[in-house]
Write a protein that holds these residues in place. Structure first.
Motif, PDB file in Angstrom:
ATOM      1  N   ASP A  59      12.431 -34.508  -7.857  1.00 45.83           N
ATOM      2  CA  ASP A  59      13.639 -35.196  -7.651  1.00 45.83           C
ATOM      3  C   ASP A  59      13.585 -35.371  -6.242  1.00 45.83           C
ATOM      4  N   CYS A  60      14.741 -35.874  -5.780  1.00 43.69           N
ATOM      5  CA  CYS A  60      14.610 -36.451  -4.271  1.00 43.69           C
ATOM      6  C   CYS A  60      14.845 -35.420  -3.256  1.00 43.69           C
ATOM      7  N   VAL A  61      14.846 -34.011  -3.853  1.00 43.39           N
ATOM      8  CA  VAL A  61      14.927 -32.980  -2.873  1.00 43.39           C
ATOM      9  C   VAL A  61      13.630 -32.018  -2.964  1.00 43.39           C
ATOM     10  N   GLY A  62      12.899 -32.366  -3.946  1.00 36.09           N
ATOM     11  CA  GLY A  62      11.687 -31.566  -4.357  1.00 36.09           C
ATOM     12  C   GLY A  62      11.683 -30.486  -5.242  1.00 36.09           C
ATOM     13  N   ASN A  63      12.775 -30.478  -6.124  1.00 37.42           N
ATOM     14  CA  ASN A  63      13.018 -29.874  -7.419  1.00 37.42           C
ATOM     15  C   ASN A  63      11.873 -30.481  -8.205  1.00 37.42           C
ATOM     16  N   GLN A  64      11.281 -29.724  -8.978  1.00 38.46           N
ATOM     17  CA  GLN A  64      10.150 -30.027  -9.957  1.00 38.46           C
ATOM     18  C   GLN A  64      10.794 -30.193 -11.524  1.00 38.46           C
ATOM     19  N   PHE A  65      10.108 -30.989 -12.030  1.00 37.73           N
ATOM     20  CA  PHE A  65      10.013 -31.100 -13.663  1.00 37.73           C
ATOM     21  C   PHE A  65       8.632 -30.907 -14.277  1.00 37.73           C
ATOM     22  N   VAL A 125      21.279 -33.829   5.880  1.00 41.02           N
ATOM     23  CA  VAL A 125      20.303 -34.337   5.096  1.00 41.02           C
ATOM     24  C   VAL A 125      19.320 -35.260   5.910  1.00 41.02           C
ATOM     25  N   GLN A 126      18.023 -35.061   5.802  1.00 40.60           N
ATOM     26  CA  GLN A 126      17.084 -36.135   6.539  1.00 40.60           C
ATOM     27  C   GLN A 126      15.859 -36.193   5.810  1.00 40.60           C
ATOM     28  N   PRO A 127      15.178 -37.147   6.113  1.00 39.82           N
ATOM     29  CA  PRO A 127      13.557 -37.401   5.327  1.00 39.82           C
ATOM     30  C   PRO A 127      12.680 -36.498   5.945  1.00 39.82           C
ATOM     31  N   GLN A 128      11.843 -36.021   5.171  1.00 42.47           N
ATOM     32  CA  GLN A 128      10.746 -35.300   5.526  1.00 42.47           C
ATOM     33  C   GLN A 128       9.579 -35.749   4.693  1.00 42.47           C
ATOM     34  N   SER A 129       8.360 -35.397   5.172  1.00 45.69           N
ATOM     35  CA  SER A 129       7.171 -35.872   4.358  1.00 45.69           C
ATOM     36  C   SER A 129       7.118 -34.829   3.134  1.00 45.69           C
ATOM     37  N   VAL A 130       6.619 -35.038   1.924  1.00 43.28           N
ATOM     38  CA  VAL A 130       6.664 -34.131   0.929  1.00 43.28           C
ATOM     39  C   VAL A 130       6.020 -32.983   1.177  1.00 43.28           C
ATOM     40  N   ALA A 131       4.800 -32.719   2.053  1.00 46.51           N
ATOM     41  CA  ALA A 131       4.100 -31.729   1.942  1.00 46.51           C
ATOM     42  C   ALA A 131       4.978 -30.597   2.715  1.00 46.51           C
ATOM     43  N   ALA A 132       5.517 -31.139   4.016  1.00 49.95           N
ATOM     44  CA  ALA A 132       6.332 -30.329   4.943  1.00 49.95           C
ATOM     45  C   ALA A 132       7.572 -29.881   3.873  1.00 49.95           C
ATOM     46  N   ARG A 133       8.254 -30.526   3.203  1.00 49.13           N
ATOM     47  CA  ARG A 133       9.323 -30.238   2.408  1.00 49.13           C
ATOM     48  C   ARG A 133       8.936 -29.275   1.417  1.00 49.13           C
ATOM     49  N   LEU A 134       7.830 -29.427   0.625  1.00 52.03           N
ATOM     50  CA  LEU A 134       7.425 -28.313  -0.365  1.00 52.03           C
ATOM     51  C   LEU A 134       6.996 -27.165   0.326  1.00 52.03           C
ATOM     52  N   ALA A 135       6.610 -27.096   1.452  1.00 52.23           N
ATOM     53  CA  ALA A 135       6.065 -26.180   2.067  1.00 52.23           C
ATOM     54  C   ALA A 135       7.354 -24.955   2.527  1.00 52.23           C
ATOM     55  N   TRP A 136       8.275 -25.771   3.055  1.00 53.85           N
ATOM     56  CA  TRP A 136       9.447 -25.117   3.659  1.00 53.85           C
ATOM     57  C   TRP A 136      10.161 -24.375   2.444  1.00 53.85           C
ATOM     58  N   LEU A 137      10.360 -25.048   1.124  1.00 49.32           N
ATOM     59  CA  LEU A 137      10.752 -24.647   0.100  1.00 49.32           C
ATOM     60  C   LEU A 137      10.186 -23.391  -0.669  1.00 49.32           C
ATOM     61  N   LEU A 171      13.912 -35.788   0.540  1.00 54.75           N
ATOM     62  CA  LEU A 171      15.094 -35.325   1.536  1.00 54.75           C
ATOM     63  C   LEU A 171      15.118 -33.617   1.832  1.00 54.75           C
ATOM     64  N   SER A 172      15.302 -33.380   3.206  1.00 54.87           N
ATOM     65  CA  SER A 172      15.255 -32.113   3.466  1.00 54.87           C
ATOM     66  C   SER A 172      16.881 -31.743   3.599  1.00 54.87           C
ATOM     67  N   LEU A 173      17.330 -30.689   2.935  1.00 59.72           N
ATOM     68  CA  LEU A 173      18.790 -30.128   3.027  1.00 59.72           C
ATOM     69  C   LEU A 173      19.005 -28.978   3.705  1.00 59.72           C
ATOM     70  N   PHE A 174      19.616 -29.073   4.858  1.00 56.37           N
ATOM     71  CA  PHE A 174      19.661 -27.646   5.758  1.00 56.37           C
ATOM     72  C   PHE A 174      21.192 -27.461   5.998  1.00 56.37           C
ATOM     73  N   PRO A 175      21.806 -26.400   5.683  1.00 55.25           N
ATOM     74  CA  PRO A 175      21.077 -25.469   5.030  1.00 55.25           C
ATOM     75  C   PRO A 175      21.343 -25.492   3.640  1.00 55.25           C
ATOM     76  N   PRO A 176      20.187 -24.803   2.976  1.00 56.72           N
ATOM     77  CA  PRO A 176      19.746 -24.873   1.559  1.00 56.72           C
ATOM     78  C   PRO A 176      21.023 -24.601   0.719  1.00 56.72           C
ATOM     79  N   LEU A 177      20.906 -25.539  -0.553  1.00 57.69           N
ATOM     80  CA  LEU A 177      22.119 -25.434  -1.296  1.00 57.69           C
ATOM     81  C   LEU A 177      22.388 -23.915  -2.008  1.00 57.69           C
ATOM     82  N   CYS A 178      21.434 -23.052  -2.112  1.00 59.91           N
ATOM     83  CA  CYS A 178      21.577 -21.837  -2.724  1.00 59.91           C
ATOM     84  C   CYS A 178      22.355 -20.819  -1.943  1.00 59.91           C
TER      85      CYS A 178
END
Length: 200
Positions: A82-88, A165-177, A148-155
């Motif tokens: 999805d748009c924030v990097g959650n996976q299906f 909320v700001q855009p971030q590369s896929v690789a950087a966002r998934l690594a941060w998560l 999209l990078s969400l900070f602080p995280p929703l959890c």
């Protein structure tokens, strides 16, 4: 599908393609993955480049989800995000939802065909597109290869009402998560934390 920003072009990763169930192969033959709903859904393709679109990268690569998340097994196919990097994920014929902040896995109780149908009919709810909609309402545009990078995280409960909320590369966002998940997975509820947003 609406709001298509990117399609994957030619099938170049035939090894991964051969391992997929026939219904996913049929979809990828039509279009080798897609970024649709203006970034609300990214279905990966069987390509080597660009790496952010490569199914093999997140399925068998060095940073494959099953190597990080305890709930994911090697045979799960991380076909979309999805748009924030959650996976299906596909496990057998079932579509599962991986919360990449917490590692929690939920069975969506649909197969691939009905997942696509639900996304088409109710994209905002089915794909959790609220952060993207808010970003767009402020004039933001998500590019292919960005999440999209969400900070602080929703959890994490904070005094701050809404995440930045700001855009971030896929690789950087998934690594941060993945890093967040590793840090919090064994913490009890209510634990105090200090987090730093990832700088690109």
């Amino acid at each position: 599908m609406k709001g298509i920003l990117f399609t994957g072009g030619e099938l170049t990763d035939l090894v991964s393609f051969a391992r997929l169930p026939s219904y996913l192969q049929a979809f990828l033959r039509e279009q080798n993955g897609v970024v649709a709903y203006f970034g609300g859904l990214h279905i990966r393709g069987c390509v080597s480049e660009p790496s952010w679109h490569s199914l093999a990268e997140v399925w068998q690569g060095e940073n494959a989800f099953w190597r990080t998340y305890d709930t994911v097994v090697e045979t799960d196919i991380p076909f979309a995000q999805d748009c924030v990097g959650n996976q299906f994920l596909l496990r057998g014929d079932a579509v599962l939802f991986l919360d990449t902040e917490t590692g929690e896995l939920a069975d969506l109780e649909v197969d691939f065909k009905h997942f696509l149908f639900g996304a088409e009919k109710f994209p905002l709810d089915a794909l959790g597109m609220e952060p993207l909609r808010a970003f767009q309402q402020r004039g933001g545009v998500l590019q292919p290869g960005q999440l999209l990078s969400l900070f602080p995280p929703l959890c994490i409960e904070t005094a701050q009402q809404k995440p930045r909320v700001q855009p971030q590369s896929v690789a950087a966002r998934l690594a941060w998560l993945a890093d967040l998940y590793r840090q919090i997975k064994n913490l009890p509820d209510g634990q105090h934390l200090q987090l730093k947003p990832l700088q690109e």
